[in-house]
Motif scaffolding. Structure first.
Motif, PDB file in Angstrom:
ATOM      1  N   VAL A  13      63.652  32.125  21.138  1.00 58.47           N
ATOM      2  CA  VAL A  13      64.859  31.856  21.922  1.00 58.47           C
ATOM      3  C   VAL A  13      65.492  33.192  22.245  1.00 58.47           C
ATOM      4  O   VAL A  13      65.584  34.061  21.371  1.00 58.47           O
ATOM      5  CB  VAL A  13      65.867  30.985  21.116  1.00 58.47           C
ATOM      6  CG1 VAL A  13      67.181  30.842  21.857  1.00 58.47           C
ATOM      7  CG2 VAL A  13      65.265  29.622  20.805  1.00 58.47           C
ATOM      8  N   CYS A  21      72.604  28.229  23.337  1.00 56.53           N
ATOM      9  CA  CYS A  21      71.707  29.119  22.601  1.00 56.53           C
ATOM     10  C   CYS A  21      71.783  28.830  21.104  1.00 56.53           C
ATOM     11  O   CYS A  21      70.759  28.748  20.433  1.00 56.53           O
ATOM     12  CB  CYS A  21      72.049  30.577  22.881  1.00 56.53           C
ATOM     13  SG  CYS A  21      71.054  31.749  21.941  1.00 56.53           S
ATOM     14  N   GLU A  24      69.862  25.747  20.369  1.00 57.89           N
ATOM     15  CA  GLU A  24      68.418  25.991  20.415  1.00 57.89           C
ATOM     16  C   GLU A  24      67.948  26.692  19.140  1.00 57.89           C
ATOM     17  O   GLU A  24      66.878  26.375  18.610  1.00 57.89           O
ATOM     18  CB  GLU A  24      68.057  26.846  21.623  1.00 57.89           C
ATOM     19  CG  GLU A  24      68.056  26.113  22.931  1.00 57.89           C
ATOM     20  CD  GLU A  24      67.597  27.010  24.067  1.00 57.89           C
ATOM     21  OE1 GLU A  24      66.509  27.602  23.951  1.00 57.89           O
ATOM     22  OE2 GLU A  24      68.336  27.111  25.058  1.00 57.89           O
TER      23      GLU A  24
END
Length: 86
Positions: A13, A21, A24
């Motif tokens: 990522v 983010c 994730e």
């Protein structure tokens, strides 16, 4: 002697200062996601096999073959990895 690196598919990522983010990263298994806002720009603090490391905005966070995490600078990442299916 010459050696060739085994082909390995990795999960990664790109670190951004966003809720998406952070979500994730958690889905990837990084827990807790620790962002330091005591410096500008913020950094992501990661416990690695070599100790704590700080990822800068734009760095890739890679999940290693044994489930460990570590940061990788964008230029190195782009020279080393290609997106699956491309």
């Amino acid at each position: 002697m010459l050696f060739r690196k085994r082909p390995v598919v990795i999960d990664a990522v790109r670190f951004e200062d966003s809720v998406e983010c952070f979500d994730e990263l958690q889905e990837l298994g990084l827990d807790p996601v620790r962002v330091g806002y005591d410096v500008k720009p913020p950094v992501l603090r990661i416990d690695t096999l070599e100790g704590e490391m700080a990822a800068q905005l734009g760095d890739y966070i890679i999940k290693g073959v044994n489930g460990e995490f570590y940061p990788c600078k964008p230029d190195i990442f782009e020279k080393t990895y290609i997106e699956e299916g491309v």
